[in-house]
Each structure stands twice: as structure tokens, then as C-alpha cells.
Design a protein around this motif. Structure first.
Motif, mmCIF file in Angstrom:
data_model
loop_
_atom_site.group_PDB
_atom_site.id
_atom_site.type_symbol
_atom_site.label_atom_id
_atom_site.label_comp_id
_atom_site.label_asym_id
_atom_site.label_seq_id
_atom_site.Cartn_x
_atom_site.Cartn_y
_atom_site.Cartn_z
ATOM 1 N N LEU A 99 0.833 -1.212 0.000
ATOM 2 C CA LEU A 99 0.000 0.000 0.000
ATOM 3 C C LEU A 99 0.864 1.257 0.000
ATOM 4 N N MET A 100 1.946 1.223 0.742
ATOM 5 C CA MET A 100 2.815 2.409 0.782
ATOM 6 C C MET A 100 3.452 2.664 -0.582
ATOM 7 N N LYS A 101 3.770 1.600 -1.292
ATOM 8 C CA LYS A 101 4.328 1.789 -2.646
ATOM 9 C C LYS A 101 3.251 2.318 -3.593
ATOM 10 N N TRP A 102 2.069 1.750 -3.486
ATOM 11 C CA TRP A 102 0.941 2.148 -4.362
ATOM 12 C C TRP A 102 0.631 3.640 -4.228
ATOM 13 N N ILE A 103 0.708 4.126 -2.989
ATOM 14 C CA ILE A 103 0.298 5.513 -2.742
ATOM 15 C C ILE A 103 1.438 6.513 -3.017
ATOM 16 N N GLY A 104 2.625 5.988 -3.275
ATOM 17 C CA GLY A 104 3.746 6.880 -3.577
ATOM 18 C C GLY A 104 4.503 7.377 -2.364
ATOM 19 N N ALA A 105 4.382 6.666 -1.248
ATOM 20 C CA ALA A 105 5.127 7.058 -0.040
ATOM 21 C C ALA A 105 6.587 6.650 -0.175
ATOM 22 N N ASN A 106 7.447 7.373 0.524
ATOM 23 C CA ASN A 106 8.865 6.983 0.525
ATOM 24 C C ASN A 106 9.406 6.829 1.940
ATOM 25 N N SER A 107 8.529 6.974 2.948
ATOM 26 C CA SER A 107 9.068 6.993 4.311
ATOM 27 C C SER A 107 7.972 6.737 5.341
ATOM 28 N N PHE A 108 8.383 6.376 6.537
ATOM 29 C CA PHE A 108 7.459 6.329 7.668
ATOM 30 C C PHE A 108 8.216 6.491 8.970
ATOM 31 N N ARG A 109 7.459 6.866 9.988
ATOM 32 C CA ARG A 109 8.018 6.968 11.341
ATOM 33 C C ARG A 109 7.472 5.792 12.138
ATOM 34 N N THR A 110 8.319 5.146 12.914
ATOM 35 C CA THR A 110 7.881 4.003 13.712
ATOM 36 C C THR A 110 7.219 4.505 14.994
ATOM 37 N N ALA A 111 6.154 5.301 14.823
ATOM 38 C CA ALA A 111 5.409 5.809 15.970
ATOM 39 C C ALA A 111 4.765 4.609 16.676
ATOM 40 N N HIS A 112 4.779 4.548 17.947
ATOM 41 C CA HIS A 112 5.492 5.364 18.909
ATOM 42 C C HIS A 112 6.480 4.498 19.697
ATOM 43 N N TYR A 113 7.128 3.588 18.968
ATOM 44 C CA TYR A 113 8.013 2.608 19.626
ATOM 45 C C TYR A 113 8.794 1.900 18.522
ATOM 46 N N PRO A 114 9.897 1.290 18.867
ATOM 47 C CA PRO A 114 10.643 0.530 17.861
ATOM 48 C C PRO A 114 9.800 -0.646 17.363
ATOM 49 N N TYR A 115 9.754 -0.850 16.058
ATOM 50 C CA TYR A 115 8.945 -1.928 15.482
ATOM 51 C C TYR A 115 9.748 -3.234 15.435
ATOM 52 N N SER A 116 9.050 -4.274 14.986
ATOM 53 C CA SER A 116 9.693 -5.585 14.824
ATOM 54 C C SER A 116 10.851 -5.467 13.844
ATOM 55 N N GLU A 117 11.888 -6.210 14.097
ATOM 56 C CA GLU A 117 13.103 -6.111 13.284
ATOM 57 C C GLU A 117 12.849 -6.436 11.807
ATOM 58 N N GLU A 118 11.915 -7.332 11.556
ATOM 59 C CA GLU A 118 11.617 -7.752 10.185
ATOM 60 C C GLU A 118 11.100 -6.577 9.341
ATOM 61 N N ILE A 119 10.480 -5.608 10.004
ATOM 62 C CA ILE A 119 9.940 -4.449 9.274
ATOM 63 C C ILE A 119 11.081 -3.566 8.740
ATOM 64 N N TYR A 120 12.140 -3.443 9.503
ATOM 65 C CA TYR A 120 13.303 -2.665 9.045
ATOM 66 C C TYR A 120 14.015 -3.421 7.907
ATOM 67 N N GLN A 121 14.042 -4.741 8.018
ATOM 68 C CA GLN A 121 14.673 -5.530 6.944
ATOM 69 C C GLN A 121 13.910 -5.320 5.638
ATOM 70 N N MET A 122 12.599 -5.267 5.751
ATOM 71 C CA MET A 122 11.763 -5.064 4.562
ATOM 72 C C MET A 122 11.959 -3.636 4.017
ATOM 73 N N ALA A 123 12.048 -2.671 4.910
ATOM 74 C CA ALA A 123 12.269 -1.279 4.486
ATOM 75 C C ALA A 123 13.640 -1.157 3.801
ATOM 76 N N ASP A 124 14.627 -1.879 4.306
ATOM 77 C CA ASP A 124 15.942 -1.903 3.644
ATOM 78 C C ASP A 124 15.778 -2.387 2.211
ATOM 79 N N ARG A 125 15.023 -3.455 2.057
ATOM 80 C CA ARG A 125 14.852 -4.103 0.752
ATOM 81 C C ARG A 125 14.028 -3.241 -0.207
ATOM 82 N N GLU A 126 13.032 -2.542 0.345
ATOM 83 C CA GLU A 126 12.114 -1.759 -0.495
ATOM 84 C C GLU A 126 12.579 -0.318 -0.697
ATOM 85 N N GLY A 127 13.648 0.080 -0.023
ATOM 86 C CA GLY A 127 14.156 1.444 -0.189
ATOM 87 C C GLY A 127 13.287 2.502 0.465
#
Ligand code: GCB
Length: 605
Positions: free
Chosen positions: A322-350
């Protein structure tokens, strides 16, 4: 230095990582007697629940969903015979908000802070080639001495109840994966990387921490598996010729392999995907690899039906699509550190991530979203207990940076969300937190915190600490909504003019703005809560953003509707989502998609 390594669990030639996810025994401990009654040796009852997940939304009983206190988990684990002689660890991705861990009846460790991993060495306690028992006591009570802040009250009927100082449901339990790991005695404990771009090449300045004295070798492989660089020694620099840079939406990931060697013999091997990129703030620009970027995206939550805040790979995948579809390029991990797998995916998706520590609710209020807009001040940091809170906050920050520093996606640290900043007592607190972030991060990534509505020029005593000024603003929602929208715009511009007059020469970012919107409501002309109003609100807000050159990004609140404490301002949760909780678009999604796809990547330079 941290007691335990924060590296993500992996199986390599020298390491083993076994997932303990699945069904665990579970029970509540309303009388807080588990410890005394020997539950460390085995919990009563036979109820099973899945891990990872929040425990709250499985059950039909309100007393369970709202439960405040200790809950207990239990399962068996088989420790293989061939692990004898290695170091055996249990690793929890998180236990919210604090936990005590017992193996075969012995207390192994305790951990405070609900959104970061912790390990416990269990080498001396486990039986090999046999079943072993793990019991975990997890406590979810909120206090003002740990983050996120809140209180736990006792109702007249004797039940405890959590009162968060923040606007998300206090989901808790074992919400992330659990691993059983075997490591060699001498192992890679930690590493730091920093990047320098020189012409077509990149220099990777590195340092590695191990638990022994043997030689360390680093090898870097490109995406085709070809060796791109190598180096010997615990500290040094690798040159990558014709480096492929990690870019927004065009991630290039190298594989870094770190080995500890005894001659030819590999004592330990660890590997991680890394991205070569630099992050700098220059004047009012945020630059990735020297190129300005305008952020567009979301404040998010880890929140979905049934599993609550539990990590769910399917939800993660849908969110990125959904974030790619809408043209987003970023997000904030409000309001706490997220699961590590989410950062791995963000690394992969740029994707660019503003990584937030769980310092939310540092403003004494059960509805700070309302009260701050009325100008309320609470002198939160003048409390007697502030030093205890500061200590917990610093520890969480240390764990966060250790965990996430080597993700290319992480471009900034958000050190607090909407703290009280109008009282002098906040200043020394901020000083310590901001200094620590710089000290711990060799890349010296920009630091920020999200400013609440009452933190404006003239009242806010702390904005000067931020490298990027991040504003949470609700003109047209909490301030002058509905037919007063034009006045909201005027007030918004008045505030922005005041910031402009300060001429801070720093980038500004909107880390929150939005309007609650029910996906069921359509109304022409618009009224608040209708989809038409969300659009009207966004049109005005976007015009204000575009009128100020120093505004370098917008992250709308929120990506999706999410669960909160119940109350008269929340309709089964916060409805500011651009998507519903089931991840379907509201009308505003199409408006944002058009805007975000049209804005140049380096909008306003
Ligand atoms: C805020 C908070 C966020 C709330 C939001 C709202 O300022 O940072 O946690 O959910 O407002 O919707 O009120």
C-alpha cells in the motif's frame, strides 16, 4: 556497553537459531501470586495462545482484554545434543512491558521495556538432547518511570486498570518472535559501519566487537554474489569500487559476512544485508547520498485485527504494498521501535525510516491530543521520579541504536513523541538524551522529536536540540474544525510564520497531521468525520505545507485506523487512517496518491 549482543538471530556455519514461535501455554495472574505459588516450575491451566501476538483480542471476556498485571507464558523446547559446548541463549524480540524468564524453574533474566529484544544465556541451565521448560512472566502495567508513560489505577472492585498517557491501546504480551540460539564461545557481538562516498567508490569505515582475540575478516558480496570488497582486522576501511548506492525506492543491498578465524578454521560467521548510503542534514535539506529528498509517508502503528500489536508478516507485506501504491517513501515508527523484520523489509524496499524510541506519554494527560491544543502545561520533567525515567529512556535508546544502526533504511532517530517542553525542567533531560544518541551512533544520523501542539516558538524550550524540526499539528481537527477550517488555516499559517521568523536553517517535517474519518460516512457538503472532510482538511493542510520552503516532508497520521483506549473521542479506535484497519483505502488515499506521485522526489531541494 550492553550485556548481550543485539544482532538478529541467524543460522550460519557457526550459529544456530531455532524459532520458538507457535502455541504457548498462557494464563493470567490477577492476584499476582504466580511467583509465590511456584508457577516458575509450570503454570496452572491448559490454555494455549499464539506467539507472537498481543494476548488481548483473542478472548471474549472484557476482564482479559483490559487486564493489567502479570500474565504467564510457558512452553517446552528441545535442546539438541550437538549444542553441548556452545553458548545457548534464549532471545525475545520483545516482551511488553517487562518480563522475567525462567528455564527449568530457574530465573534466568529480567528485562524492562516492551519494544526491544533481549537475550538470556542459558548454557548452564539446560539439559541437552532433552526437553527443557521455559516460563515467562510478562507484566503490562504502565508507570511514569518507564516508557511509554502512564499509570495503573485500582478500580473500586479491586481490578487494576491501565491508564496510558498516550493514544494507542496498551497491547502486550510476547508480541514478537522468540528464538533459541547456539553460538560459539567466541562470537561476533556487534559491529558499526559508516560510509563515505568518493567519486564512483565508497569507503566503508567499520569496527567489529567480538568476545575473543582471534582475527576478524570481513567480506562484502554484491547482489550477484561477487566479492566486492574485503578486509582483515577489527577496525578498518573497505573500499568498494563502482559502488551501487542504496537509494530511495531503489535499494541495493550488499551482503556483509564477518568471520572470526583461527587460521583457516571459521570460529564464527555472521552475515547481514547492508546498504551503502549517506544521510546528512544541510541547511534546510535532508540529503541521501548528497541528494535532497522530500519525505512523504506516514506515522504508523504496529496494529491489526486479532493479533493486535503482534508481528504478522502478512500485515507487513500488505502495508509495504500500500505504501508503494500511494507513492510514499518513508514512515516513522510511531510510537516505539517496530519488529526487526519491518526494518529488513524497508531496507529491501528502499523506504526511509524515522526510528522512534518508545518515549511517548511524557506529558501528563490521558488525552494529550486534546489538552495540548488547549495550551495545557504539566511540568512533566519536574517530577521526583524523573531520574528513574531518564535512566530507562537512556537504556531503551542504547538498545534501539544497537539494534537498528546498521539498517540503511534508518535515516533519523526520533527520541520522544510529544513531550512536555514548556518547562525549564525539560532542558537537561533533553540534553542528555540528544547527546547520548550522537555518542552511540557512529553515523551521527539526525535526531529529532515530535513537537506537540503547545510546543511553539515562544513556549517550547527544547526545539533547538533537534536536527530536523518535527511538528505534530492538527489545525482543522483539534483546533477549529468544520466550518471554521479557514480560521484553522490562518492559525496554522500564523504558527508557521513564527517558525519562519526564527530562521533556524533546519528542515521541518510534519510527523503528524490528520482528521478522524469513518469509512462508512459520506456527506456532501462535508462534515467532520466524513470522507469528504478528510479531503477538505488535506487540501488546506497541503497548501500550507507548500507555502514554506523549509518544510521538507509530510507524514500523515495515520497510515491505518488503529485501536486505542475506549472513550467519547474514539470510535472503536482512532480513525485518522488513510486506510482502514483492514487495509483498504479511504477516499483520501487517492488524493494523497495523486499528490505524492506528482511531487518531485527532491521537492523544494
Ligand atoms: C498525537 C499523538 C498520536 C495520536 C494523535 C491523535 O498527537 O502523537 O499518538 O494518536 O495525536 O490522533 O490524536
Amino acid at each position: 556497553m550492553l550485556e548481550n549482543s543485539m544482532l538478529y538471530p541467524r543460522t550460519t556455519v557457526s550459529r544456530r537459531a531455532l524459532s520458538l514461535d507457535g502455541m504457548w501455554g498462557f494464563c493470567l495472574d490477577p492476584l499476582g501470586r504466580g511467583e509465590k505459588d511456584g508457577w516458575a516450575d509450570g503454570i496452572p491451566g491448559r490454555d494455549l495462545i499464539p506467539v507472537p501476538a498481543s494476548f488481548q483480542d483473542f478472548y471474549t471476556e472484557k476482564e482479559i482484554r483490559e487486564f493489567a498485571g502479570d500474565v504467564w507464558y510457558e512452553r517446552e523446547m528441545f535442546v539438541p545434543e550437538e549444542w553441548e559446548g556452545r553458548q545457548v541463549f534464549l532471545r525475545f524480540g520483545a516482551a511488553t512491558h517487562r518480563a522475567a524468564v525462567y528455564v527449568n524453574g530457574r530465573k534466568i533474566t529480567e528485562h524492562e521495556g516492551g519494544f526491544l529484544p533481549f537475550c538470556a544465556e542459558i548454557t548452564g541451565v539446560v539439559r541437552y538432547n532433552a526437553k527443557n521448560q521455559v516460563v515467562v512472566r510478562v507484566n503490562n502495567e504502565l508507570t511514569v518511570t518507564n516508557i511509554p508513560c502512564g499509570e495503573t489505577i485500582v478500580l473500586p472492585d479491586g481490578q487494576k486498570m491501565n491508564k496510558p498517557y498516550f493514544d494507542f491501546f496498551n497491547y502486550s504480551g510476547l508480541q514478537r518472535s522468540v528464538y533459541l540460539m547456539a553460538l560459539p564461545k567466541e562470537y561476533v557481538f556487534d559491529f558499526d559501519l559508516d560510509y563515505e562516498l568518493t567519486g564512483q567508490d565508497a569507503l566503508i569505515h567499520y569496527s567489529v566487537v567480538t568476545t575473543g582475540d582471534h582475527e576478524v575478516e570481513l567480506t562484502l558480496y554484491d547482489e550477484e554474489g561477487r566479492q566486492a570488497a574485503a578486509s582483515m582486522g577489527k577496525e578498518g576501511t573497505m573500499r568498494v569500487e563502482d559502488a551501487h548506492l542504496w537509494r530511495v525506492h531503489h535499494a541495493y543491498l550488499y551482503r556483509l559476512v564477518i568471520r572470526i578465524l583461527d587460521g583457516e578454521r571459521v570460529i564464527d560467521e555472521y552475515e547481514q544485508e547492508i546498504g551503502i548510503r549517506t544521510v546528512r542534514v544541510e541547511g534546510t535539506s535532508i540529503r541521501i547520498n548528497g541528494e535532497p529528498v522530500y519525505l512523504r509517508g506516514f506515522g504508523k502503528h504496529e496494529d491489526s485485527d486479532i493479533v493486535g500489536r503482534g508481528f504478522h508478516p502478512g500485515v507487513m507485506k500488505r502495508d509495504f504494498e500500500l505504501m508503494k501504491w500511494i507513492g510514499a517513501n518513508s514512515f516513522r515508527t510511531a510510537h516505539y521501535p517496530y519488529s526487526e523484520e519491518i526494518y529488513q523489509m524497508a531496507d529491501r524496499e528502499g523506504f526511509l525510516v524515522i526510528d522512534e524510541v518508545a518515549a511517548v506519554g511524557l506529558f501528563e494527560s490521558l488525552m494529550n491530543f486534546m489538552e495540548a491544543s488547549s495550551g495545557k502545561k504539566t511540568a512533566f520533567f519536574a517530577k521526583e521520579t524523573t531520574p528513574i525515567l531518564l535512566k530507562a529512556h537512556k537504556k531503551a535508546l542504547e538498545e534501539l541504536i544497537a539494534r537498528d544502526k546498521n539498517h540503511p533504511c534508518v535515516i533519523a532517530w526520533s527520541l520522544l513523541n510529544e513531550p512536555e517542553t514548556t518547562d525549564e525542567a525539560a532542558v537537561p533531560y533533553f540534553e542528555e538524551i540528544f547527546e547520548l544518541a550522537h555518542e552511540l551512533d557512529v553515523q551521527k544520523r539526525p535526531r529529532t522529536f515530535a513537537l506537540i501542539m503547545n510546543s511553539v516558538p515562544g513556549t517550547c524550550k527544547c526545539y533547538q536540540f533537534s536536527d530536523i524540526i518535527a511538528l505534530n499539528r492538527y489545525y482543522g481537527w483539534y483546533v477549529r474544525g468544520g466550518y471554521e477550517l479557514s480560521e484553522a488555516e490562518a492559525l496554522f499559517r500564523r504558527e508557521m510564520d513564527a517558525w519562519k521568523a526564527l530562521d533556524l536553517k533546519k528542515p521541518f517535517l510534519f510527523t503528524e497531521y490528520g482528521a478522524d474519518t469513518l469509512s462508512s460516512e459520506h456527506k456532501l457538503p462535508s462534515v467532520m468525520w466524513s470522507q469528504e472532510y478528510q479531503d477538505a482538511y488535506l487540501r488546506i493542510t497541503n497548501e500550507v505545507f507548500d507555502s514554506y520552503d523549509f518544510v521538507k516532508g509530510e507524514q500523515i497520521w495515520n497510515f491505518a485506523d488503529f485501536q486505542t483506549t475506549e472513550g467519547i473521542l474514539r470510535v472503536n479506535g482512532n480513525k485518522k487512517g488513510v486506510f482502514t484497519r483492514q487495509r483498504q483505502p479511504k477516499d483520501a488515499a487517492y488524493l494523497l496518491r495523486k499528490r505524492w506521485k506528482e511531487l518531485p522526489p527532491d521537492f523544494k531541494g
